[in-house]
Design a protein around this motif. Structure first.
Motif, PDB file in Angstrom:
ATOM      1  N   ALA A   1       0.872  -1.178   0.000  1.00  0.00           N
ATOM      2  CA  ALA A   1       0.000   0.000   0.000  1.00  0.00           C
ATOM      3  C   ALA A   1       0.904   1.221   0.000  1.00  0.00           C
ATOM      4  N   ILE A   2       0.648   2.132  -0.927  1.00  0.00           N
ATOM      5  CA  ILE A   2       1.480   3.325  -1.071  1.00  0.00           C
ATOM      6  C   ILE A   2       0.594   4.546  -0.843  1.00  0.00           C
ATOM      7  N   ASN A   3       0.951   5.325   0.147  1.00  0.00           N
ATOM      8  CA  ASN A   3       0.205   6.539   0.470  1.00  0.00           C
ATOM      9  C   ASN A   3       1.100   7.718   0.116  1.00  0.00           C
ATOM     10  N   THR A   4       0.715   8.506  -0.883  1.00  0.00           N
ATOM     11  CA  THR A   4       1.520   9.628  -1.342  1.00  0.00           C
ATOM     12  C   THR A   4       0.884  10.933  -0.876  1.00  0.00           C
TER      13      THR A   4
ATOM     14  N   ALA B   1      -3.001  -3.391  -9.589  1.00  0.00           N
ATOM     15  CA  ALA B   1      -2.776  -2.130  -8.894  1.00  0.00           C
ATOM     16  C   ALA B   1      -4.095  -1.368  -8.874  1.00  0.00           C
ATOM     17  N   TYR B   2      -4.447  -0.862  -7.699  1.00  0.00           N
ATOM     18  CA  TYR B   2      -5.715  -0.147  -7.525  1.00  0.00           C
ATOM     19  C   TYR B   2      -5.458   1.211  -6.894  1.00  0.00           C
ATOM     20  N   ALA B   3      -6.158   2.221  -7.409  1.00  0.00           N
ATOM     21  CA  ALA B   3      -6.132   3.550  -6.807  1.00  0.00           C
ATOM     22  C   ALA B   3      -7.389   3.698  -5.969  1.00  0.00           C
ATOM     23  N   ASP B   4      -7.223   4.292  -4.791  1.00  0.00           N
ATOM     24  CA  ASP B   4      -8.377   4.546  -3.922  1.00  0.00           C
ATOM     25  C   ASP B   4      -8.937   5.917  -4.283  1.00  0.00           C
ATOM     26  N   ASN B   5     -10.152   5.948  -4.775  1.00  0.00           N
ATOM     27  CA  ASN B   5     -10.802   7.199  -5.172  1.00  0.00           C
ATOM     28  C   ASN B   5     -12.038   7.377  -4.304  1.00  0.00           C
ATOM     29  N   ASN B   6     -11.867   8.119  -3.189  1.00  0.00           N
ATOM     30  CA  ASN B   6     -12.967   8.342  -2.232  1.00  0.00           C
ATOM     31  C   ASN B   6     -13.576   7.026  -1.759  1.00  0.00           C
ATOM     32  N   GLY B   7     -12.734   6.083  -1.392  1.00  0.00           N
ATOM     33  CA  GLY B   7     -13.201   4.808  -0.872  1.00  0.00           C
ATOM     34  C   GLY B   7     -13.538   3.775  -1.930  1.00  0.00           C
ATOM     35  N   GLN B   8     -13.495   4.151  -3.193  1.00  0.00           N
ATOM     36  CA  GLN B   8     -13.783   3.209  -4.274  1.00  0.00           C
ATOM     37  C   GLN B   8     -12.470   2.844  -4.967  1.00  0.00           C
ATOM     38  N   GLN B   9     -12.217   1.538  -5.128  1.00  0.00           N
ATOM     39  CA  GLN B   9     -10.983   1.106  -5.776  1.00  0.00           C
ATOM     40  C   GLN B   9     -11.168   1.049  -7.286  1.00  0.00           C
ATOM     41  N   ILE B  10     -10.211   1.676  -7.996  1.00  0.00           N
ATOM     42  CA  ILE B  10     -10.216   1.695  -9.457  1.00  0.00           C
ATOM     43  C   ILE B  10      -8.963   0.958  -9.927  1.00  0.00           C
ATOM     44  N   LYS B  11      -9.160  -0.066 -10.773  1.00  0.00           N
ATOM     45  CA  LYS B  11      -8.018  -0.831 -11.280  1.00  0.00           C
ATOM     46  C   LYS B  11      -7.217   0.027 -12.251  1.00  0.00           C
ATOM     47  N   LEU B  12      -5.911   0.113 -12.028  1.00  0.00           N
ATOM     48  CA  LEU B  12      -5.029   0.944 -12.848  1.00  0.00           C
ATOM     49  C   LEU B  12      -4.512   0.170 -14.062  1.00  0.00           C
TER      50      LEU B  12
ATOM     51  N   VAL C   1      -2.489   4.013  -3.365  1.00  0.00           N
ATOM     52  CA  VAL C   1      -2.434   2.949  -4.370  1.00  0.00           C
ATOM     53  C   VAL C   1      -2.092   1.662  -3.640  1.00  0.00           C
ATOM     54  N   SER C   2      -2.852   0.617  -3.920  1.00  0.00           N
ATOM     55  CA  SER C   2      -2.539  -0.691  -3.339  1.00  0.00           C
ATOM     56  C   SER C   2      -2.231  -1.665  -4.471  1.00  0.00           C
ATOM     57  N   ASN C   3      -1.281  -2.533  -4.215  1.00  0.00           N
ATOM     58  CA  ASN C   3      -0.855  -3.536  -5.194  1.00  0.00           C
ATOM     59  C   ASN C   3      -0.971  -4.912  -4.553  1.00  0.00           C
ATOM     60  N   ASN C   4      -1.384  -5.883  -5.343  1.00  0.00           N
ATOM     61  CA  ASN C   4      -1.319  -7.261  -4.899  1.00  0.00           C
ATOM     62  C   ASN C   4      -0.995  -8.120  -6.106  1.00  0.00           C
ATOM     63  N   GLY C   5      -0.287  -9.166  -5.864  1.00  0.00           N
ATOM     64  CA  GLY C   5       0.094 -10.012  -6.977  1.00  0.00           C
ATOM     65  C   GLY C   5       0.553 -11.372  -6.523  1.00  0.00           C
ATOM     66  N   SER C   6       0.610 -12.247  -7.493  1.00  0.00           N
ATOM     67  CA  SER C   6       1.126 -13.589  -7.247  1.00  0.00           C
ATOM     68  C   SER C   6       1.670 -14.128  -8.560  1.00  0.00           C
ATOM     69  N   SER C   7       2.580 -15.062  -8.455  1.00  0.00           N
ATOM     70  CA  SER C   7       3.087 -15.717  -9.656  1.00  0.00           C
ATOM     71  C   SER C   7       3.416 -17.164  -9.322  1.00  0.00           C
ATOM     72  N   ASN C   8       3.365 -17.955 -10.355  1.00  0.00           N
ATOM     73  CA  ASN C   8       3.649 -19.383 -10.234  1.00  0.00           C
ATOM     74  C   ASN C   8       4.514 -19.742 -11.437  1.00  0.00           C
TER      75      ASN C   8
ATOM     76  N   SER D   1       2.098  23.697   3.202  1.00  0.00           N
ATOM     77  CA  SER D   1       0.655  23.463   3.135  1.00  0.00           C
ATOM     78  C   SER D   1       0.359  22.329   2.154  1.00  0.00           C
ATOM     79  N   GLU D   2      -0.756  21.665   2.404  1.00  0.00           N
ATOM     80  CA  GLU D   2      -1.129  20.531   1.547  1.00  0.00           C
ATOM     81  C   GLU D   2      -1.469  21.039   0.144  1.00  0.00           C
ATOM     82  N   TYR D   3      -0.856  20.419  -0.868  1.00  0.00           N
ATOM     83  CA  TYR D   3      -1.042  20.805  -2.266  1.00  0.00           C
ATOM     84  C   TYR D   3      -2.303  20.193  -2.850  1.00  0.00           C
ATOM     85  N   ARG D   4      -2.535  18.920  -2.548  1.00  0.00           N
ATOM     86  CA  ARG D   4      -3.723  18.220  -3.023  1.00  0.00           C
ATOM     87  C   ARG D   4      -4.016  17.046  -2.099  1.00  0.00           C
ATOM     88  N   VAL D   5      -5.133  16.421  -2.310  1.00  0.00           N
ATOM     89  CA  VAL D   5      -5.548  15.286  -1.490  1.00  0.00           C
ATOM     90  C   VAL D   5      -4.557  14.136  -1.673  1.00  0.00           C
TER      91      VAL D   5
END
Length: 144
Positions: A9-12, A72-83, A28-35, A20-24
């Motif tokens: 999980a990456i919080n930027t 990889a998913y971006a958190d947009n106001n509590g809703q995850q959007i696949k990147l 971004v959260s990432n999850n993965g697996s490989s075999n 002062s805060e520039y923007r909200v």
């Protein structure tokens, strides 16, 4: 054989030079697996026919099956959007080779002659889009 898992999980945070805060903040959260399954078979043979003559031959076969899910998913106001950098793919790779070498030496000179042949194939698919890709070399081998 091998399996891997990853999660992050990456919080930027964004700030102006004055602090002062520039923007909200973006999350971004990432999850993965490989075999992955790999198999290599190799055999080499050397026959010293005489003190001056030698024959060498061998074969090698390599197979690799790989499956990877990376999301990889971006958190947009509590809703995850696949990147778009998400990458779910599968591929199969195969390389077969054989060789033969003849060596001869006599007094002040020697020579070596040989032959090597190889066949390789790579087939992959981007799972989410069903896009297939790959190659085969040589393009045709006994009607393949």
């Amino acid at each position: 054989y091998g399996n891997r898992l990853n999660n992050s999980a990456i919080n930027t945070l964004y700030f102006n030079p004055g602090g002062s805060e520039y923007r909200v903040p973006s999350i971004v959260s990432n999850n993965g697996s490989s075999n992955e399954k790999q198999l290599t078979f190799q055999a080499d043979y050397t026959n010293p026919v005489s003190e001056n003559t030698k024959i060498e031959t061998g074969i090698r076969s390599y197979h690799n099956n790989f499956l990877s899910f990376y999301n990889a998913y971006a958190d947009n106001n509590g809703q995850q959007i696949k990147l778009p950098l998400s990458n779910n793919c599968e591929y199969n790779e195969m390389i077969n080779a054989a060789y033969f070498t003849f060596s001869y030496k006599k007094k002040d000179y020697s020579f070596q002659a040989g032959l090597r042949t190889e066949h390789s194939r790579f087939k992959g698919e981007l799972i989410d889009s069903a896009y297939k890709f790959g190659y085969e070399y040589p393009n045709r081998l006994n009607g393949i």
